[in-house]
Each structure stands twice: as structure tokens, then as C-alpha cells.
Design a protein around this motif. Structure first.
Motif, PDB file in Angstrom:
ATOM      1  N   SER A  25    -159.006 -13.670  32.268  1.00 13.21           N
ATOM      2  CA  SER A  25    -160.232 -14.361  31.877  1.00 13.21           C
ATOM      3  C   SER A  25    -159.910 -15.791  31.488  1.00 13.21           C
ATOM      4  O   SER A  25    -158.745 -16.160  31.305  1.00 13.21           O
ATOM      5  CB  SER A  25    -160.894 -13.639  30.703  1.00 13.21           C
ATOM      6  N   GLY A  26    -160.950 -16.605  31.389  1.00 12.77           N
ATOM      7  CA  GLY A  26    -160.777 -17.954  30.882  1.00 12.77           C
ATOM      8  C   GLY A  26    -160.893 -19.070  31.897  1.00 12.77           C
ATOM      9  O   GLY A  26    -160.922 -20.242  31.524  1.00 12.77           O
ATOM     10  N   ARG A  27    -160.897 -18.718  33.184  1.00 14.42           N
ATOM     11  CA  ARG A  27    -161.053 -19.747  34.219  1.00 14.42           C
ATOM     12  C   ARG A  27    -161.318 -19.058  35.557  1.00 14.42           C
ATOM     13  O   ARG A  27    -161.249 -17.842  35.672  1.00 14.42           O
ATOM     14  CB  ARG A  27    -159.805 -20.629  34.313  1.00 14.42           C
ATOM     15  N   THR A  28    -161.608 -19.879  36.564  1.00 12.60           N
ATOM     16  CA  THR A  28    -161.690 -19.393  37.939  1.00 12.60           C
ATOM     17  C   THR A  28    -160.305 -19.457  38.547  1.00 12.60           C
ATOM     18  O   THR A  28    -159.601 -20.457  38.406  1.00 12.60           O
ATOM     19  CB  THR A  28    -162.658 -20.269  38.756  1.00 12.60           C
ATOM     20  N   PHE A  29    -159.912 -18.367  39.223  1.00  9.65           N
ATOM     21  CA  PHE A  29    -158.530 -18.273  39.674  1.00  9.65           C
ATOM     22  C   PHE A  29    -158.340 -18.578  41.161  1.00  9.65           C
ATOM     23  O   PHE A  29    -157.348 -18.165  41.769  1.00  9.65           O
ATOM     24  CB  PHE A  29    -157.978 -16.889  39.337  1.00  9.65           C
ATOM     25  N   THR A  30    -159.264 -19.312  41.727  1.00  8.55           N
ATOM     26  CA  THR A  30    -159.090 -19.765  43.105  1.00  8.55           C
ATOM     27  C   THR A  30    -157.797 -20.561  43.206  1.00  8.55           C
ATOM     28  O   THR A  30    -157.496 -21.407  42.352  1.00  8.55           O
ATOM     29  CB  THR A  30    -160.271 -20.655  43.519  1.00  8.55           C
ATOM     30  N   ASN A  31    -157.008 -20.276  44.253  1.00  8.33           N
ATOM     31  CA  ASN A  31    -155.724 -20.960  44.487  1.00  8.33           C
ATOM     32  C   ASN A  31    -154.674 -20.644  43.423  1.00  8.33           C
ATOM     33  O   ASN A  31    -153.716 -21.399  43.247  1.00  8.33           O
ATOM     34  CB  ASN A  31    -155.905 -22.464  44.626  1.00  8.33           C
ATOM     35  N   TYR A  32    -154.875 -19.547  42.708  1.00  2.62           N
ATOM     36  CA  TYR A  32    -153.875 -19.070  41.757  1.00  2.62           C
ATOM     37  C   TYR A  32    -153.183 -17.831  42.307  1.00  2.62           C
ATOM     38  O   TYR A  32    -153.733 -17.110  43.142  1.00  2.62           O
ATOM     39  CB  TYR A  32    -154.523 -18.731  40.409  1.00  2.62           C
ATOM     40  N   ALA A  33    -151.986 -17.619  41.829  1.00  2.00           N
ATOM     41  CA  ALA A  33    -151.248 -16.397  42.130  1.00  2.00           C
ATOM     42  C   ALA A  33    -151.067 -15.594  40.859  1.00  2.00           C
ATOM     43  O   ALA A  33    -150.928 -16.167  39.769  1.00  2.00           O
ATOM     44  CB  ALA A  33    -149.885 -16.725  42.729  1.00  2.00           C
ATOM     45  N   MET A  34    -151.077 -14.280  41.003  1.00  2.14           N
ATOM     46  CA  MET A  34    -150.763 -13.394  39.878  1.00  2.14           C
ATOM     47  C   MET A  34    -149.451 -12.705  40.172  1.00  2.14           C
ATOM     48  O   MET A  34    -149.247 -12.190  41.280  1.00  2.14           O
ATOM     49  CB  MET A  34    -151.845 -12.344  39.701  1.00  2.14           C
ATOM     50  N   GLY A  35    -148.585 -12.711  39.200  1.00  2.21           N
ATOM     51  CA  GLY A  35    -147.303 -12.055  39.378  1.00  2.21           C
ATOM     52  C   GLY A  35    -147.091 -10.954  38.358  1.00  2.21           C
ATOM     53  O   GLY A  35    -147.640 -11.006  37.252  1.00  2.21           O
ATOM     54  N   TRP A  36    -146.319  -9.962  38.749  1.00  4.40           N
ATOM     55  CA  TRP A  36    -145.837  -8.939  37.817  1.00  4.40           C
ATOM     56  C   TRP A  36    -144.334  -9.126  37.671  1.00  4.40           C
ATOM     57  O   TRP A  36    -143.619  -9.279  38.670  1.00  4.40           O
ATOM     58  CB  TRP A  36    -146.123  -7.534  38.332  1.00  4.40           C
ATOM     59  N   PHE A  37    -143.894  -9.118  36.436  1.00  8.89           N
ATOM     60  CA  PHE A  37    -142.479  -9.193  36.093  1.00  8.89           C
ATOM     61  C   PHE A  37    -142.156  -8.023  35.181  1.00  8.89           C
ATOM     62  O   PHE A  37    -143.052  -7.397  34.625  1.00  8.89           O
ATOM     63  CB  PHE A  37    -142.168 -10.516  35.375  1.00  8.89           C
ATOM     64  N   GLU A  89    -134.662   3.629  36.504  1.00  5.52           N
ATOM     65  CA  GLU A  89    -134.356   2.192  36.451  1.00  5.52           C
ATOM     66  C   GLU A  89    -135.596   1.306  36.496  1.00  5.52           C
ATOM     67  O   GLU A  89    -135.495   0.084  36.379  1.00  5.52           O
ATOM     68  CB  GLU A  89    -133.387   1.793  37.572  1.00  5.52           C
ATOM     69  N   ASP A  90    -136.776   1.895  36.680  1.00  2.00           N
ATOM     70  CA  ASP A  90    -138.020   1.131  36.587  1.00  2.00           C
ATOM     71  C   ASP A  90    -138.480   0.994  35.139  1.00  2.00           C
ATOM     72  O   ASP A  90    -139.461   0.274  34.874  1.00  2.00           O
ATOM     73  CB  ASP A  90    -139.123   1.807  37.398  1.00  2.00           C
ATOM     74  N   THR A  91    -137.809   1.663  34.226  1.00  4.94           N
ATOM     75  CA  THR A  91    -138.164   1.565  32.816  1.00  4.94           C
ATOM     76  C   THR A  91    -138.014   0.132  32.322  1.00  4.94           C
ATOM     77  O   THR A  91    -136.959  -0.488  32.476  1.00  4.94           O
ATOM     78  CB  THR A  91    -137.262   2.493  31.974  1.00  4.94           C
ATOM     79  N   ALA A  92    -139.093  -0.403  31.765  1.00  2.00           N
ATOM     80  CA  ALA A  92    -139.110  -1.798  31.330  1.00  2.00           C
ATOM     81  C   ALA A  92    -140.456  -2.108  30.695  1.00  2.00           C
ATOM     82  O   ALA A  92    -141.396  -1.310  30.785  1.00  2.00           O
ATOM     83  CB  ALA A  92    -138.882  -2.738  32.510  1.00  2.00           C
ATOM     84  N   VAL A  93    -140.517  -3.265  30.057  1.00  2.00           N
ATOM     85  CA  VAL A  93    -141.809  -3.839  29.680  1.00  2.00           C
ATOM     86  C   VAL A  93    -142.295  -4.650  30.877  1.00  2.00           C
ATOM     87  O   VAL A  93    -141.557  -5.497  31.393  1.00  2.00           O
ATOM     88  CB  VAL A  93    -141.700  -4.722  28.433  1.00  2.00           C
ATOM     89  N   TYR A  94    -143.510  -4.384  31.301  1.00  2.71           N
ATOM     90  CA  TYR A  94    -144.078  -5.053  32.467  1.00  2.71           C
ATOM     91  C   TYR A  94    -145.077  -6.111  32.000  1.00  2.71           C
ATOM     92  O   TYR A  94    -145.944  -5.838  31.164  1.00  2.71           O
ATOM     93  CB  TYR A  94    -144.761  -4.038  33.377  1.00  2.71           C
ATOM     94  N   TYR A  95    -144.926  -7.297  32.554  1.00  2.00           N
ATOM     95  CA  TYR A  95    -145.778  -8.436  32.205  1.00  2.00           C
ATOM     96  C   TYR A  95    -146.524  -8.931  33.435  1.00  2.00           C
ATOM     97  O   TYR A  95    -145.949  -8.986  34.529  1.00  2.00           O
ATOM     98  CB  TYR A  95    -144.937  -9.599  31.680  1.00  2.00           C
ATOM     99  N   CYS A  96    -147.774  -9.336  33.257  1.00  2.00           N
ATOM    100  CA  CYS A  96    -148.440 -10.082  34.301  1.00  2.00           C
ATOM    101  C   CYS A  96    -148.489 -11.553  33.900  1.00  2.00           C
ATOM    102  O   CYS A  96    -148.454 -11.894  32.711  1.00  2.00           O
ATOM    103  CB  CYS A  96    -149.840  -9.552  34.587  1.00  2.00           C
ATOM    104  N   ALA A  97    -148.527 -12.396  34.899  1.00  2.00           N
ATOM    105  CA  ALA A  97    -148.522 -13.829  34.683  1.00  2.00           C
ATOM    106  C   ALA A  97    -149.270 -14.500  35.824  1.00  2.00           C
ATOM    107  O   ALA A  97    -149.392 -13.925  36.916  1.00  2.00           O
ATOM    108  CB  ALA A  97    -147.092 -14.355  34.622  1.00  2.00           C
ATOM    109  N   THR A  98    -149.761 -15.708  35.587  1.00  2.00           N
ATOM    110  CA  THR A  98    -150.499 -16.401  36.629  1.00  2.00           C
ATOM    111  C   THR A  98    -150.119 -17.868  36.686  1.00  2.00           C
ATOM    112  O   THR A  98    -149.663 -18.438  35.692  1.00  2.00           O
ATOM    113  CB  THR A  98    -152.024 -16.225  36.424  1.00  2.00           C
ATOM    114  N   LYS A  99    -150.288 -18.459  37.874  1.00  2.00           N
ATOM    115  CA  LYS A  99    -149.942 -19.854  38.083  1.00  2.00           C
ATOM    116  C   LYS A  99    -150.763 -20.415  39.237  1.00  2.00           C
ATOM    117  O   LYS A  99    -151.190 -19.677  40.120  1.00  2.00           O
ATOM    118  CB  LYS A  99    -148.460 -19.990  38.430  1.00  2.00           C
ATOM    119  N   PHE A 100    -150.946 -21.719  39.207  1.00  2.00           N
ATOM    120  CA  PHE A 100    -151.568 -22.401  40.333  1.00  2.00           C
ATOM    121  C   PHE A 100    -150.553 -22.421  41.463  1.00  2.00           C
ATOM    122  O   PHE A 100    -149.376 -22.716  41.247  1.00  2.00           O
ATOM    123  CB  PHE A 100    -151.963 -23.822  39.930  1.00  2.00           C
ATOM    124  N   ILE A 101    -151.006 -22.112  42.668  1.00  2.00           N
ATOM    125  CA  ILE A 101    -150.079 -22.019  43.799  1.00  2.00           C
ATOM    126  C   ILE A 101    -149.711 -23.415  44.299  1.00  2.00           C
ATOM    127  O   ILE A 101    -150.549 -24.159  44.794  1.00  2.00           O
ATOM    128  CB  ILE A 101    -150.684 -21.191  44.943  1.00  2.00           C
TER     129      ILE A 101
END
Length: 125
Positions: A25-37, A89-101
């Protein structure tokens, strides 16, 4: 103010599945990418997958290719990470993140501007 809220983590047996969600939330995400880490105990945070909000193009780390699927629902401003055939080995804290492409795909955490708080995934063997 961009906000990312992850959910869906938990405890699962090896071979099982989980679906993580990231509500943005908080903006329009056109031309943004979402990543999982993800970050396992004692290890550095690593790239898992990324998706373009606009085109739906995806890219995966080799370690999860064929097992994880990233998708998005633009109407809900939500990105998902479907995780199948989970391993210890997939055990971890999973984070999402976003950035302008500015380039595609972006796999470096330093390129991502906004981050969620993380959700714990524990896979028991």
C-alpha cells in the motif's frame, strides 16, 4: 508511505506447501518490481524470486526454481509466493521488498527500497 505486510508463514513438514502473501500500500506500483528474499539463522539474506507488477514477468533463484511460484493480484496490490516441496533448508525469515525497475531482473537486496517486517517459515525434517 509505502507499506509491505507479509503473512502466511508457519511450521510445515518437509514436502509440504505454504503460500506467503505480501500486501502493498501507499502508492501505485506501475513499473515496480516485488521481490521475495529470505534469511536463515547465521546466514546472509538471499534472493528468492521477483515479479514485475506491470508485466508479470518473473525470475527465480536456482535453489527454488520449479518449487516456488511468485504471482501478483494487481487489484488487491498483493504478491504471493507459493512454496511447494519444501525442504528443511528453506527454513528462514521471508521478506518481501519493492523497487522501481531500472533493470531486470534485480536480485540484489541493496536495490530494493521498501521492505516488509518478515514472516517465519520453518520446515521440519
Amino acid at each position: 508511505q509505502v507499506q509491505l505486510v507479509e503473512s502466511g508463514g508457519g511450521l510445515v513438514q518437509a514436502g509440504g506447501s505454504l503460500r506467503l502473501s505480501c500486501a502493498a500500500s501507499g502508492r501505485t506500483f506501475t513499473n515496480y518490481a516485488m521481490g521475495w528474499f529470505r534469511q536463515a539463522p547465521g546466514k546472509e539474506r538471499e534472493f528468492v524470486a521477483t515479479i514485475s507488477w506491470s508485466t508479470g514477468s518473473t525470475y527465480y533463484a536456482d535453489s527454488v526454481k520449479g518449487r516456488f511460484t511468485i504471482s501478483r493480484d494487481n487489484a488487491k496490490n498483493t504478491v504471493y509466493l507459493q512454496m511447494n516441496s519444501l525442504k528443511a533448508e528453506d527454513t528462514a525469515v521471508y521478506y518481501c521488498a519493492t523497487k522501481f525497475i531500472t533493470r531486470w531482473p534485480s536480485m540484489s537486496e541493496s536495490e530494493y527500497t521498501y521492505w516488509g517486517q518478515g514472516t517465519q517459515v520453518t520446515v521440519s525434517s
